[in-house]
Design a protein around this motif. Structure first.
Motif, mmCIF file in Angstrom:
data_model
loop_
_atom_site.group_PDB
_atom_site.id
_atom_site.type_symbol
_atom_site.label_atom_id
_atom_site.label_comp_id
_atom_site.label_asym_id
_atom_site.label_seq_id
_atom_site.Cartn_x
_atom_site.Cartn_y
_atom_site.Cartn_z
ATOM 1 N N ILE A 1 20.478 -16.068 16.085
ATOM 2 C CA ILE A 1 19.550 -15.043 16.556
ATOM 3 C C ILE A 1 19.132 -14.155 15.384
ATOM 4 C CG2 ILE A 1 20.365 -14.979 18.943
ATOM 5 C CD1 ILE A 1 22.035 -12.541 18.215
ATOM 6 N N ALA B 1 23.327 -11.053 23.363
ATOM 7 C CA ALA B 1 22.082 -11.738 23.003
ATOM 8 C C ALA B 1 22.350 -13.197 22.626
ATOM 9 C CB ALA B 1 21.399 -11.007 21.850
ATOM 10 N N ARG C 1 17.090 -5.369 9.577
ATOM 11 C CA ARG C 1 17.063 -6.800 9.885
ATOM 12 C C ARG C 1 18.400 -7.473 9.587
ATOM 13 N NH1 ARG C 1 11.187 -8.371 7.134
ATOM 14 N NH2 ARG C 1 9.895 -7.838 8.956
ATOM 15 N N LYS D 1 8.058 -15.585 14.501
ATOM 16 C CA LYS D 1 8.789 -14.890 15.547
ATOM 17 C C LYS D 1 8.071 -14.919 16.888
ATOM 18 C CE LYS D 1 9.446 -10.934 13.544
ATOM 19 N NZ LYS D 1 9.934 -9.548 13.433
ATOM 20 N N TYR E 1 17.548 -10.216 14.337
ATOM 21 C CA TYR E 1 17.392 -8.821 14.764
ATOM 22 C C TYR E 1 16.366 -8.157 13.848
ATOM 23 C CZ TYR E 1 18.680 -3.966 15.937
ATOM 24 O OH TYR E 1 18.673 -2.655 16.344
ATOM 25 N N LYS F 1 12.602 -13.689 23.338
ATOM 26 C CA LYS F 1 12.887 -12.287 23.040
ATOM 27 C C LYS F 1 14.019 -11.764 23.909
ATOM 28 C CE LYS F 1 10.926 -9.831 20.746
ATOM 29 N NZ LYS F 1 11.231 -9.460 19.320
ATOM 30 N N SER G 1 20.288 -11.659 10.555
ATOM 31 C CA SER G 1 20.375 -12.874 11.363
ATOM 32 C C SER G 1 21.831 -13.287 11.426
ATOM 33 C CB SER G 1 19.531 -14.001 10.771
ATOM 34 O OG SER G 1 20.070 -14.452 9.544
ATOM 35 N N THR H 1 25.015 -7.824 20.320
ATOM 36 C CA THR H 1 24.763 -9.049 19.558
ATOM 37 C C THR H 1 25.360 -10.271 20.260
ATOM 38 O OG1 THR H 1 24.766 -7.775 17.504
ATOM 39 C CG2 THR H 1 24.992 -10.150 17.303
ATOM 40 N N TYR I 1 15.606 -6.218 20.796
ATOM 41 C CA TYR I 1 15.282 -6.341 19.367
ATOM 42 C C TYR I 1 15.677 -7.701 18.796
ATOM 43 C CZ TYR I 1 14.603 -1.281 19.540
ATOM 44 O OH TYR I 1 14.158 -0.017 19.861
ATOM 45 N N PHE I 2 16.265 -8.551 19.616
ATOM 46 C CA PHE I 2 16.703 -9.863 19.172
ATOM 47 C C PHE I 2 15.666 -10.928 19.529
ATOM 48 C CE2 PHE I 2 20.599 -7.452 19.924
ATOM 49 C CZ PHE I 2 21.319 -7.707 18.767
ATOM 50 N N SER I 3 15.687 -12.010 18.771
ATOM 51 C CA SER I 3 14.870 -13.173 19.095
ATOM 52 C C SER I 3 15.652 -14.422 18.727
ATOM 53 C CB SER I 3 13.532 -13.140 18.346
ATOM 54 O OG SER I 3 13.737 -13.045 16.946
ATOM 55 N N GLY I 4 15.327 -15.526 19.408
ATOM 56 C CA GLY I 4 16.034 -16.770 19.143
ATOM 57 C C GLY I 4 15.530 -17.895 20.003
#
Length: 351
Positions: free
Chosen positions: A78, A297, A91, A60, A80, A65, A93, A294, A68-71
């Protein structure tokens, strides 16, 4: 796996949970894998142990960032991750393609997040927003409306109204008292010309006028006094065919008439000026895809997933629908009068 079809030939879910409730349906019967395969928009939902939401080789720290999301850019996927109690994590995805949404959600999130609470949204709410947006990108707009069909007159009418005005009650009364066939009581789908049924919602259960059991009426009375009880399942939800009988659902038809129901001194108007904005505003009350965390993001990492583009498509589809249909705005003080006025107008051959 379990399969559910929420819009015939359009929208289905494959999941490893026995039941999945969301805005597009809370009482959908189990479908077959073949029925699911015929849907052009497919959702895949898998609930797993929290530690299995993200792939083991996912670092991660190398991902971009967004709260709270990443991708990663242009990967259409993405993650969470948020700390929860006692060392547990919330969590999931989500991966979105042109016609599919793939979801892997941790058991903690699925078990404990059931409603919109501050910045936490249940999986059902998240998927409602994502699905509404994905449908728009494929030429379909979800309508926050009721709808019925009069087969002998070859008319399918769509009822829009502000919340708690009486659109659900009106559609049910038209079905029960005037032999209309059912299309929708809360959601429907359109491409600007046709209307598809979204039949497995169940907000109609809150109306005492629909010949419910004594227990259902008692629960409704409690909910009116203490609204928080609506969040607790005290009675079993029933599908629409339990109220109006079998073979009364019209799954696809031509949209012919639009009625907006409003409260006020009894009157009927036909002026379409400003109606498009009204309909779009009523939809905004139910659908939040344009500002859903969501989807925002996802669009941050993937500009081709554009909420602005979705809004443009929605406006075009709604505009076409309004052009295709006859229009009336009905104002009354008593919501029980809508159905009689609408039925009388539809029986008027000059209308």
């Amino acid at each position: 796996m379990s399969y559910f079809v929420y819009i015939d030939g359009i929208l289905g879910i494959e999941t490893n949970v026995e039941k999945f409730s969301w805005s597009y349906g809370t009482v959908a019967p189990l479908a077959t894998e073949e029925d699911f395969s015929k849907c052009c928009i497919k959702l895949y939902i898998k609930v797993v142990n929290d530690n299995y939401v993200f792939p083991k080789d996912n670092d991660k720290n190398t991902l971009g960032k967004f709260h709270y999301f990443s991708g990663n850019p242009k990967e259409h996927k993405i993650f969470y991750d948020r700390n929860y109690f006692f060392g547990k994590h919330l969590r999931f995805s989500i991966e979105m393609s042109q016609k599919s949404i793939f979801v892997i959600v941790g058991k903690t999130y699925f078990k404990h997040v059931h409603h919109r609470i501050m910045n936490l949204h249940s999986l059902g709410y998240i998927l409602t927003d994502l699905t509404a947006g994905l449908l728009l990108l494929n030429g379909y707009a979800t309508l926050h409306c009721s709808a019925v069909n009069f087969s002998e007159q070859n008319r399918s009418i769509i009822l829009f109204a502000p919340p708690n005005t009486g659109k659900t009650l009106t559609s049910m009364r038209l079905c029960q008292q005037h032999e209309a066939n059912f299309i929708a009581e809360d959601f429907a789908l359109t491409n600007g010309k046709l209307i598809w049924s979204v039949p497995w919602t169940s907000t109609f259960r809150f109306y005492d006028e629909l010949n419910q059991s004594g227990w259902d009426k008692l629960i409704n009375k409690i909910v009116r006094i203490i609204p928080a009880f609506e969040l607790i399942s005290l009675s079993k939800k029933k599908a629409i065919n339990k109220y109006i009988g079998p073979n009364r659902i019209v799954y696809k038809s031509n949209a012919t008439d639009i009625f907006i129901l409003e409260r006020g001194k009894k009157s009927i108007s036909y002026d379409k000026s400003g109606v498009l904005d009204k309909i779009l505003t009523l939809n905004r009350y139910e659908f939040n895809y344009h500002k859903a965390p969501t989807l925002v993001a996802l669009s941050y990492f993937n500009p081709d997933i554009s909420p602005e583009k979705m809004l443009d498509y929605e406006k075009k589809i709604m505009s076409q629908l309004l052009d295709e249909c006859k229009y009336s705005c009905v104002q009354v003080e008593n919501a029980l009068e809508y159905s009689e006025i609408i039925y009388e107008k539809l029986m008027n051959k000059n209308f």
